[in-house]
Design a protein around this motif. Structure first.
Motif, PDB file in Angstrom:
ATOM      1  N   GLY A 145      26.745 -80.182  66.055  1.00  0.00           N
ATOM      2  CA  GLY A 145      25.296 -80.107  66.109  1.00  0.00           C
ATOM      3  C   GLY A 145      24.793 -78.922  65.321  1.00  0.00           C
ATOM      4  N   MET A 146      23.653 -79.110  64.668  1.00  0.00           N
ATOM      5  CA  MET A 146      23.042 -78.044  63.875  1.00  0.00           C
ATOM      6  C   MET A 146      21.925 -77.393  64.666  1.00  0.00           C
ATOM      7  N   THR A 147      22.002 -76.082  64.804  1.00  0.00           N
ATOM      8  CA  THR A 147      20.980 -75.303  65.490  1.00  0.00           C
ATOM      9  C   THR A 147      20.282 -74.388  64.484  1.00  0.00           C
ATOM     10  N   VAL A 148      18.963 -74.364  64.537  1.00  0.00           N
ATOM     11  CA  VAL A 148      18.188 -73.428  63.725  1.00  0.00           C
ATOM     12  C   VAL A 148      18.020 -72.136  64.514  1.00  0.00           C
ATOM     13  N   VAL A 149      18.291 -71.011  63.883  1.00  0.00           N
ATOM     14  CA  VAL A 149      18.313 -69.713  64.557  1.00  0.00           C
ATOM     15  C   VAL A 149      17.123 -68.871  64.103  1.00  0.00           C
ATOM     16  N   THR A 150      16.421 -68.309  65.065  1.00  0.00           N
ATOM     17  CA  THR A 150      15.374 -67.319  64.766  1.00  0.00           C
ATOM     18  C   THR A 150      15.678 -66.055  65.568  1.00  0.00           C
ATOM     19  N   PRO A 151      15.249 -64.892  65.089  1.00  0.00           N
ATOM     20  CA  PRO A 151      15.663 -63.637  65.725  1.00  0.00           C
ATOM     21  C   PRO A 151      15.036 -63.441  67.095  1.00  0.00           C
ATOM     22  N   ALA A 152      15.817 -62.841  67.984  1.00  0.00           N
ATOM     23  CA  ALA A 152      15.331 -62.543  69.330  1.00  0.00           C
ATOM     24  C   ALA A 152      14.804 -61.124  69.455  1.00  0.00           C
ATOM     25  N   ASP A 153      14.912 -60.342  68.383  1.00  0.00           N
ATOM     26  CA  ASP A 153      14.546 -58.926  68.480  1.00  0.00           C
ATOM     27  C   ASP A 153      13.126 -58.631  68.003  1.00  0.00           C
ATOM     28  N   GLY A 154      12.367 -59.700  67.743  1.00  0.00           N
ATOM     29  CA  GLY A 154      10.990 -59.493  67.343  1.00  0.00           C
ATOM     30  C   GLY A 154      10.779 -59.364  65.845  1.00  0.00           C
ATOM     31  N   ALA A 155      11.863 -59.311  65.075  1.00  0.00           N
ATOM     32  CA  ALA A 155      11.717 -59.267  63.619  1.00  0.00           C
ATOM     33  C   ALA A 155      11.010 -60.529  63.152  1.00  0.00           C
ATOM     34  N   HIS A 156      10.132 -60.374  62.163  1.00  0.00           N
ATOM     35  CA  HIS A 156       9.331 -61.530  61.778  1.00  0.00           C
ATOM     36  C   HIS A 156       8.952 -61.399  60.316  1.00  0.00           C
ATOM     37  N   ASN A 157       9.732 -62.036  59.437  1.00  0.00           N
ATOM     38  CA  ASN A 157       9.409 -62.047  58.024  1.00  0.00           C
ATOM     39  C   ASN A 157       9.135 -63.491  57.576  1.00  0.00           C
ATOM     40  N   ALA A 158       8.952 -63.696  56.285  1.00  0.00           N
ATOM     41  CA  ALA A 158       8.596 -65.027  55.793  1.00  0.00           C
ATOM     42  C   ALA A 158       9.696 -66.047  56.060  1.00  0.00           C
ATOM     43  N   CYS A 159      10.948 -65.629  55.980  1.00  0.00           N
ATOM     44  CA  CYS A 159      12.051 -66.544  56.272  1.00  0.00           C
ATOM     45  C   CYS A 159      11.998 -66.988  57.729  1.00  0.00           C
ATOM     46  N   HIS A 160      11.759 -66.050  58.634  1.00  0.00           N
ATOM     47  CA  HIS A 160      11.676 -66.395  60.050  1.00  0.00           C
ATOM     48  C   HIS A 160      10.501 -67.327  60.325  1.00  0.00           C
ATOM     49  N   ARG A 161       9.366 -67.100  59.660  1.00  0.00           N
ATOM     50  CA  ARG A 161       8.218 -67.980  59.854  1.00  0.00           C
ATOM     51  C   ARG A 161       8.529 -69.395  59.379  1.00  0.00           C
ATOM     52  N   CYS A 162       9.258 -69.500  58.292  1.00  0.00           N
ATOM     53  CA  CYS A 162       9.644 -70.826  57.791  1.00  0.00           C
ATOM     54  C   CYS A 162      10.602 -71.526  58.763  1.00  0.00           C
ATOM     55  N   LEU A 163      11.541 -70.781  59.303  1.00  0.00           N
ATOM     56  CA  LEU A 163      12.479 -71.366  60.258  1.00  0.00           C
ATOM     57  C   LEU A 163      11.756 -71.819  61.532  1.00  0.00           C
ATOM     58  N   GLU A 164      10.825 -71.009  62.011  1.00  0.00           N
ATOM     59  CA  GLU A 164      10.068 -71.389  63.197  1.00  0.00           C
ATOM     60  C   GLU A 164       9.220 -72.623  62.932  1.00  0.00           C
ATOM     61  N   SER A 165       8.671 -72.733  61.743  1.00  0.00           N
ATOM     62  CA  SER A 165       7.898 -73.922  61.383  1.00  0.00           C
ATOM     63  C   SER A 165       8.796 -75.151  61.296  1.00  0.00           C
ATOM     64  N   LEU A 166      10.020 -74.957  60.815  1.00  0.00           N
ATOM     65  CA  LEU A 166      10.971 -76.064  60.749  1.00  0.00           C
ATOM     66  C   LEU A 166      11.313 -76.570  62.149  1.00  0.00           C
ATOM     67  N   ILE A 167      11.483 -75.650  63.092  1.00  0.00           N
ATOM     68  CA  ILE A 167      11.739 -76.036  64.476  1.00  0.00           C
ATOM     69  C   ILE A 167      10.563 -76.835  65.033  1.00  0.00           C
ATOM     70  N   THR A 168       9.340 -76.378  64.759  1.00  0.00           N
ATOM     71  CA  THR A 168       8.153 -77.062  65.261  1.00  0.00           C
ATOM     72  C   THR A 168       8.005 -78.442  64.620  1.00  0.00           C
TER      73      THR A 168
END
Length: 266
Positions: A145-168
């Protein structure tokens, strides 16, 4: 992988083989995920004469590999769109098959494998039970299974925003769960399988990352849908691409959860 569930097309049509970038995206997925899949399957009793089932075969790299490992045993590889699957291997049978609606005889395979498939199916747990039923006593079920990972430490850059949008996007239009795979060990044990175990493989992005090309192609392919749904701005996609180009940038974007279990002998 291509499938339809409850009358809807896999990936809301965004990941169909006919999409201009999809073949390249599937090849990038193979480059990233094949080493993990090989490692997970190699300990599952693969040997000459075994009969294997590969579900959602995609571009066919694992089907080819299984056919070599198990020759002269038969490998059956399925998908709804079988256009990318190999037809030049004597012990490999290509079958158009809907894993949700269609069946195989009980206990007909020594190994049943699926990768990046079940997380796209709302009926994923019912399908998992079918995989177990199709496996012979003493045989193995293995799911990547493929899991998309976003940071748990509050870091938030453009890559993280794209990953969160992919999850949504996955949870909405695509009806997929980009974090479901972490439940696989528990779910396999719940089906009654024995010797359940797991191998986790990180997907790194940034220059030289083993999943960098996969992320870039995935965002290029799904980005228009994410912007159209106001999940992300076009500038975020541009900033993400620039960030990934930076020599000093490295981040964790994906995790392959390879889980397996053995059906008890009768």
């Amino acid at each position: 992988m291509t499938t339809r569930s409850s009358g809807r097309c896999y990936g809301a049509g965004l990941l169909d083989h006919q999409q201009p970038l999809e073949v390249r995206r599937l090849r990038a997925l193979e480059e990233f995920a094949d080493p993990a899949t090989h490692a997970a399957l190699s300990g599952r009793g693969l040997q000459a004469g075994r009969r294997c089932l590969e579900l959602g075969g995609g571009a066919g790299s694992i089907a080819r590999w299984l056919a070599r490992q198990c020759a002269p045993g038969e490998v059956v590889v399925t998908d709804l769109d079988t256009s990318l699957l190999p037809r030049d291997i004597p012990n490999l049978t290509v079958s158009s098959h809907d894993v949700v609606r269609e069946d195989f005889p009980d206990a007909s395979f020594d190994l049943v494998h699926a990768r990046a498939l079940l997380e796209h199916l709302p009926e994923r747990e019912e399908v998992l039970a079918k995989l177990v039923r199709w496996t012979a006593p003493g045989g193995w079920v293995c799911v990547d299974g493929m899991t998309v990972v976003t940071p748990a430490d509050g870091a938030h850059n453009a890559c993280h925003r794209c990953l969160e949008s992919l999850i949504t996007l996955s949870a909405g239009s695509m009806r997929a769960d980009a974090r479901w795979a972490t439940a696989l060990p528990r779910l396999l044990a719940h089906t009654g399988l024995e010797n359940v175990d797991v191998l986790c493989t990180p997907g790194l992005v940034g220059p030289g990352g083993n999943a960098d090309r996969l992320l870039r192609l995935t965002l290029e392919q799904t980005g228009p849908a994410m912007t159209a749904q106001n999940l992300i701005r076009r500038q975020d996609l541009t900033d993400c691409a620039r960030l990934l180009d930076q020599d000093a940038y490295i981040d964790l974007a994906f995790l392959i959860v390879s889980a397996w279990g053995r059906r008890p002998r009768a």
